[in-house]
Every structure is written in structure tokens, then in C-alpha cells.
Design a protein around this motif. Sequence first.
Motif, PDB file in Angstrom:
ATOM      1  N   ILE A  68      51.570  51.526  18.336  1.00  0.00           N
ATOM      2  CA  ILE A  68      52.817  50.788  18.226  1.00  0.00           C
ATOM      3  C   ILE A  68      53.427  50.963  16.829  1.00  0.00           C
ATOM      4  O   ILE A  68      52.721  50.983  15.824  1.00  0.00           O
ATOM      5  N   SER A  70      56.159  49.479  14.156  1.00  0.00           N
ATOM      6  CA  SER A  70      56.979  48.318  13.798  1.00  0.00           C
ATOM      7  C   SER A  70      58.011  48.665  12.728  1.00  0.00           C
ATOM      8  O   SER A  70      58.672  47.780  12.190  1.00  0.00           O
ATOM      9  N   THR A 100      58.089  50.590  26.825  1.00  0.00           N
ATOM     10  CA  THR A 100      56.777  50.035  26.482  1.00  0.00           C
ATOM     11  C   THR A 100      56.509  48.756  27.279  1.00  0.00           C
ATOM     12  O   THR A 100      55.405  48.527  27.765  1.00  0.00           O
ATOM     13  N   LYS A 101      57.531  47.936  27.423  1.00  0.00           N
ATOM     14  CA  LYS A 101      57.404  46.690  28.187  1.00  0.00           C
ATOM     15  C   LYS A 101      57.077  46.971  29.649  1.00  0.00           C
ATOM     16  O   LYS A 101      56.273  46.266  30.268  1.00  0.00           O
ATOM     17  N   TYR A 104      53.397  48.003  29.551  1.00  0.00           N
ATOM     18  CA  TYR A 104      52.478  46.949  29.096  1.00  0.00           C
ATOM     19  C   TYR A 104      53.238  45.624  29.132  1.00  0.00           C
ATOM     20  O   TYR A 104      53.711  45.129  28.106  1.00  0.00           O
ATOM     21  N   MET A 107      53.047  42.734  26.481  1.00  0.00           N
ATOM     22  CA  MET A 107      53.315  42.957  25.061  1.00  0.00           C
ATOM     23  C   MET A 107      54.657  42.361  24.638  1.00  0.00           C
ATOM     24  O   MET A 107      55.664  42.498  25.333  1.00  0.00           O
ATOM     25  N   ASN A 108      54.656  41.719  23.479  1.00  0.00           N
ATOM     26  CA  ASN A 108      55.894  41.248  22.864  1.00  0.00           C
ATOM     27  C   ASN A 108      56.536  42.427  22.128  1.00  0.00           C
ATOM     28  O   ASN A 108      55.952  42.983  21.200  1.00  0.00           O
ATOM     29  N   ILE A 109      57.751  42.800  22.534  1.00  0.00           N
ATOM     30  CA  ILE A 109      58.391  43.995  21.966  1.00  0.00           C
ATOM     31  C   ILE A 109      59.523  43.654  21.005  1.00  0.00           C
ATOM     32  O   ILE A 109      60.256  44.537  20.565  1.00  0.00           O
ATOM     33  N   THR A 115      56.840  53.191  20.671  1.00  0.00           N
ATOM     34  CA  THR A 115      55.395  53.416  20.758  1.00  0.00           C
ATOM     35  C   THR A 115      55.122  54.875  21.099  1.00  0.00           C
ATOM     36  O   THR A 115      56.013  55.596  21.591  1.00  0.00           O
ATOM     37  N   VAL A 223      45.336  49.593  22.454  1.00  0.00           N
ATOM     38  CA  VAL A 223      46.481  49.540  21.542  1.00  0.00           C
ATOM     39  C   VAL A 223      46.003  49.677  20.098  1.00  0.00           C
ATOM     40  O   VAL A 223      44.976  49.103  19.716  1.00  0.00           O
ATOM     41  N   ASP A 225      47.605  49.400  16.082  1.00  0.00           N
ATOM     42  CA  ASP A 225      48.690  49.122  15.145  1.00  0.00           C
ATOM     43  C   ASP A 225      48.228  49.589  13.769  1.00  0.00           C
ATOM     44  O   ASP A 225      47.438  48.924  13.107  1.00  0.00           O
TER      45      ASP A 225
END
Length: 269
Positions: A68, A70, A100-101, A104, A107-109, A115, A223, A225
Motif C-alpha cells: 500500500i 500512502s 483496491t477497495k 480488499y 481496507m480503509n482507502i 497499491t 498486506v 506498508d
Amino acid sequence: MGLTNVVLLERDRLTAGTTWHTAGLLWQLRPSDVEVELLAHTRNVISKDLEEETGLHTGWIQNGGLFIASNKQRLDEYKRLMSLGKVYGIESHVLSPAETKDLYPLMNIDDLYGTLYVPKDGTMDPAGTCTTLTRAASARGAVVIENCPVTGIKVQTDDLGVKRVKAVKTPHGTIETPCVVNCAGVWAPKLGEMAGVKVPLIAMHHAYVVTQRIEGIQNMPNVRDHDASVYLRLQGDALSVGGYEHNPIFWEEVSLKETVSLIWHKDWK
């Protein structure tokens, strides 16, 4: 490499040290082409070759991997990784937050730029992988001796002034050998000292958390990060969450008599 007269000395039981609780994650894409080739080879061995050779399952689960991003810089890096993956035939996709949503749903996007999704990444079971490797190695002539710690390494200086290994000492006898592979993990510096070699390795205290059951998490990708140095590993219908601490606590002195232990509490949230 075709060697058959190999002996593996294990101070306790195989996987009893730090192996059994390792994450076992395999991410195929790395910035280094050498690492990409090595990981591709590892994936083939773990997911296919070992099982065909031994009839044992390594615990390989191909649920995919998701990096992911950010921030824009991280997403640009993932685009370069995708390009590198194409050269080596590794399927990967850069996904928008919306895509991505879809992949997954949990997941909070809100703070994602995007990603990198690699469908054929996955997870291996550490103990199962070691068991299968041991079976395959033994069939090719290797000998595994458990409960046999190394107590010393005999080194001699040859006529050219070069120090060379001559033998390995154990409580049960001495093994003459010109070659030692130090694969002692957290105890590697102690083993190196026996041969007069300084191994630049230091152990750190490390924690990970296993969640309770999460509805809908089944079959979701692992996942990673990189900015937060955190991974989320699928573990059945729960998640194992760990990473590299930004303020690590070093384990300055690791005794050769020590075994690595894990303490947990059922009420931790």
C-alpha cells in the motif's frame, strides 16, 4: 550444488528457536534484480518442487500480496517495481484506491494513493517448510543431528597465512571439515566468535499480534506498508500483524543456552 556429505547440527530441535514463529511471507518484487531472481526460485521450490520431490506439503498458500502507498513517491516506486516484474514474468498490477477497495473490501482507502498487487505472492508455513526441506535433503545424503550444539570450531593458519576451518567440535565428538556454514540466526555472532570471525548482527526484541476471527478476511491478500514498516499476514480467518519497530530494544547478550520464548495474554486487544 551437488554436495551429498553435508551435516546439519541443531542445538535443540529444528524450528525450536526463532523459526517457528516467523511470518513466512514471500513477496516476489524487490528493487534488486538479484533478489527478484532469488525469490522466484524460492517460490518455485516452496510451492511446487519440494512437494513433488517429497510428497509433503510446505504449507504454501497463494493468497497474493498487496503493497500500500500512502504517498505519491511510494506509488511511483511501486510502478517501477511493476516494470521490473514484467522483465522477469511476474504478474503485478498497480491499483487505484477504488480498485483496491474492490479487491480488499475491509481496507480503509481514505489515505491511499494506490497499491501494488501481486496475485502469486503468498505465505509458507515455517515448520512445514523446514520439515519438507529436511526430508528432501536427507534423501540426497544430508545428515541432520538434533540436540547437538557446536562447542567450538578448530581453525588453523596455512602456509600463506590464511586462516582455514579444520573441524567442528560438539559434545558428542568432532567433525573434520574444511567448510562451515553459519546459519545460527540470533546465535550467529556466538558461533562466529568460535572461528575468530565477527558477525555484524544484533538481536532485537520483537512483538506481533494475532487478532480474533475477522468476518470477511478469508482469502484476502497479505498486506505490506513500507512507510509504517508493518505487515498484515492472513492466518486462517484472522490476521497476524507485525513489523519493524522504529525504536527497537536491542537484545545485547544472547546466551548459547537460551531458547527464544514467546509470552502472550488472551486478553490483549
